[in-house]
Write an enzyme that holds these catalytic residues in place. Structure first.
Site, PDB file in Angstrom:
ATOM      1  N   ARG A  47      16.238 -60.661  -2.673  1.00 25.45           N
ATOM      2  CA  ARG A  47      15.151 -60.183  -3.543  1.00 25.45           C
ATOM      3  C   ARG A  47      14.145 -59.348  -2.744  1.00 25.45           C
ATOM      4  O   ARG A  47      13.641 -58.346  -3.216  1.00 25.45           O
ATOM      5  CB  ARG A  47      14.453 -61.355  -4.257  1.00 25.45           C
ATOM      6  N   TYR A 109       6.195 -41.509 -23.380  1.00 20.21           N
ATOM      7  CA  TYR A 109       7.458 -42.205 -23.698  1.00 20.21           C
ATOM      8  C   TYR A 109       7.163 -43.464 -24.517  1.00 20.21           C
ATOM      9  O   TYR A 109       6.286 -44.248 -24.139  1.00 20.21           O
ATOM     10  CB  TYR A 109       8.169 -42.554 -22.390  1.00 20.21           C
ATOM     11  N   ASP A 181       5.142 -39.773 -14.474  1.00 16.44           N
ATOM     12  CA  ASP A 181       6.517 -40.134 -14.827  1.00 16.44           C
ATOM     13  C   ASP A 181       7.344 -38.849 -14.715  1.00 16.44           C
ATOM     14  O   ASP A 181       7.221 -37.943 -15.532  1.00 16.44           O
ATOM     15  CB  ASP A 181       6.548 -40.707 -16.251  1.00 16.44           C
ATOM     16  N   LYS A 206      18.377 -42.050 -16.020  1.00 11.64           N
ATOM     17  CA  LYS A 206      18.576 -40.723 -16.612  1.00 11.64           C
ATOM     18  C   LYS A 206      19.202 -39.787 -15.577  1.00 11.64           C
ATOM     19  O   LYS A 206      20.306 -40.024 -15.149  1.00 11.64           O
ATOM     20  CB  LYS A 206      17.245 -40.222 -17.172  1.00 11.64           C
TER      21      LYS A 206
HETATM   22  C1  PLP Z   1      14.032 -43.762 -20.361  1.00  6.89           C
HETATM   23  C2  PLP Z   1      12.657 -43.478 -19.916  1.00  6.89           C
HETATM   24  C3  PLP Z   1      11.831 -44.509 -19.426  1.00  6.89           C
HETATM   25  C4  PLP Z   1      12.251 -45.971 -19.401  1.00  6.89           C
HETATM   26  O1  PLP Z   1      13.288 -46.203 -18.533  1.00  6.89           O
HETATM   27  P1  PLP Z   1      14.384 -47.399 -18.692  1.00  6.89           P
HETATM   28  O2  PLP Z   1      15.221 -47.203 -17.482  1.00  6.89           O
HETATM   29  O3  PLP Z   1      15.089 -47.176 -19.991  1.00  6.89           O
HETATM   30  O4  PLP Z   1      13.620 -48.675 -18.700  1.00  6.89           O
HETATM   31  C5  PLP Z   1      10.553 -44.168 -18.985  1.00  6.89           C
HETATM   32  N1  PLP Z   1      10.116 -42.887 -19.037  1.00  6.89           N
HETATM   33  C6  PLP Z   1      10.874 -41.889 -19.515  1.00  6.89           C
HETATM   34  C7  PLP Z   1      10.322 -40.507 -19.544  1.00  6.89           C
HETATM   35  C8  PLP Z   1      12.160 -42.145 -19.972  1.00  6.89           C
HETATM   36  O5  PLP Z   1      12.911 -41.129 -20.460  1.00  6.89           O
END
Ligand code: PLP
Length: 384
Positions: A47, A109, A181, A206
């Site tokens: 961890r 988001y 982000d 992503k």
């Molecule tokens: C998908 C996404 C998230 C969240 O991520 P997860 O891996 O699904 O928890 C946060 N910000 C943006 C811009 C996203 O496209």
């Protein structure tokens, strides 16, 4: 070293134990202690630290620090890898204290809004949602207890572009941290740390993973700051860490990020130009088109406009759903950033409180041949 080279080499040398060229996948949860009580390799328990996750964290830090990574300035940038982008986001908010105030985009988001409203509002974190493309609106929302400004650019799903350097100056003036982000742009196209952000957050699910087969997230920032130190402590103590296998898959995906982002951007521009000429489409939101309100800022702060776009279909929700129903190469699914193209009716995924236009479709443009993508959309628009 340049970005493409860092993506392939920044995290590892050949494995000293075996000569393996690619980093090994370490699954061991625990590590042997010497008779004198020491841990000569620095690993104790999975961890807190894991060699495969460490390799990914080194790579992500190097990519966000950019070409400065091998100079002294970038040396202090570190990444903390989490089990999802949402776990990474939650760690950033948890690093604040009850009573603090956050300013976030009104089109952030939807999972981030959800965290702020359902988890962090009861915990005592207050949030104001503003139009991040309007500096006066940000200034007006500042309070003495504002500790953090959250930006997301391009935004979801309207592809609004926030001037990161400008918001960074506002944050600095107010004594607040700026968090970006960077999931949609990725460090291949945009480096928020160089534009003044204190932390970068990613959903590696992503583009960084890039193949729609691994869930993960990361927070990247300067290791000597109080905010990153707290995020690191939360990662290890609360334990929402990225698993070794997901770390390994994300490392594997990230090797080709620069080339994939070029392909995504080139194809998205071709698709956006095609759609902009179609009578069935009211509006195309894509920062690579010169008519887009964020085009000039995007051209300044992004190397390329990216692989995401959204469209408003003439004829309302029903017409939009019908277009999505007729595609064959585009898959109807949520998420983004994989090699395959996806099409999605956002309002119905986001739920009843969604502010997304009912006739909006969001497209994640993949790496198929753009002519096939355009032919698929043309067929879907004319309805045969
Ligand atoms: C998908 C996404 C998230 C969240 O991520 P997860 O891996 O699904 O928890 C946060 N910000 C943006 C811009 C996203 O496209």
């Amino acid at each position: 070293m340049r970005f493409e080279t860092l993506a392939i080499h920044a995290d590892h040398e050949s494995d000293p134990a075996t000569g393996a060229v690619t980093p090994p996948l370490h699954l061991s949860t625990t590590f042997e202690r010497q008779p004198d009580g020491s841990y000569p390799h620095g690993y104790v328990y999975i961890r807190s630290e894991n060699p495969t996750r460490d390799a990914l964290e080194r790579l992500l830090a190097a990519l966000e620090a950019g070409e400065a990574a091998d100079a002294d300035a970038g040396g202090q940038v570190e990444a903390a890898a989490f089990a999802s982008g949402s776990a990474a986001t939650a760690a950033v908010f948890q690093a604040l204290a009850p009573g603090d105030h956050v300013i976030a985009p009104d089109d952030v988001y939807h999972g981030t809004v959800n965290l702020l409203r359902t988890v962090f509002a009861p915990w005592g974190l207050d949030a104001t949602f503003v139009d991040m493309t309007d500096p006066a609106a940000i200034e007006a929302a500042l309070r003495p207890e504002t500790r953090l400004i959250w930006v997301e650019s391009p935004s979801n799903p309207l592809l609004k572009i926030t001037d990161i350097a400008r918001v960074s100056a506002i944050a600095r003036g107010a004594g607040a941290a700026l968090v970006c982000d960077n999931t949609w742009a990725t460090p291949a196209l945009q480096r928020p740390l160089a534009l003044g952000a204190d932390l970068v957050v990613h959903s590696t699910t992503k583009y960084l993973g890039g193949h729609s087969d691994t869930l993960g997230g990361a927070v990247i920032g300067r290791a000597d700051t109080a905010l990153f130190t707290r995020v690191r402590a939360l990662q290890r103590a609360a334990g929402a860490v990225l698993s070794p296998f997901d770390s390994w898959l994300t490392l594997r995906g990230a090797r080709t990020l620069a080339y994939r982002m070029r392909g995504h951007s080139e194809h998205a521009l071709a698709v956006a130009r095609f759609l902009a000429e179609r009578p069935e489409i009211e509006t195309v939101h894509y920062p690579g088109l010169s008519g887009h309100p964020g085009h000039d800022i995007a051209a300044r702060q992004m190397a390329l406009p990216g692989g995401m776009l959204s469209i408003l279909v003439c004829g309302g929700e029903e017409a939009a759903m019908a277009v999505a129903a007729r595609t064959r190469v585009f898959t109807r699914a949520t998420s983004l950033g994989g090699v395959e193209s996806l099409i999605e009716h956002r309002a119905s995924i986001e739920g009843p409180q969604s502010r997304t236009p009912r006739n909006l479709l969001r497209l994640s443009i993949g790496l198929e041949h753009p002519d096939d993508l355009i032919a698929d959309l043309e067929r879907a628009l004319v309805g045969d």
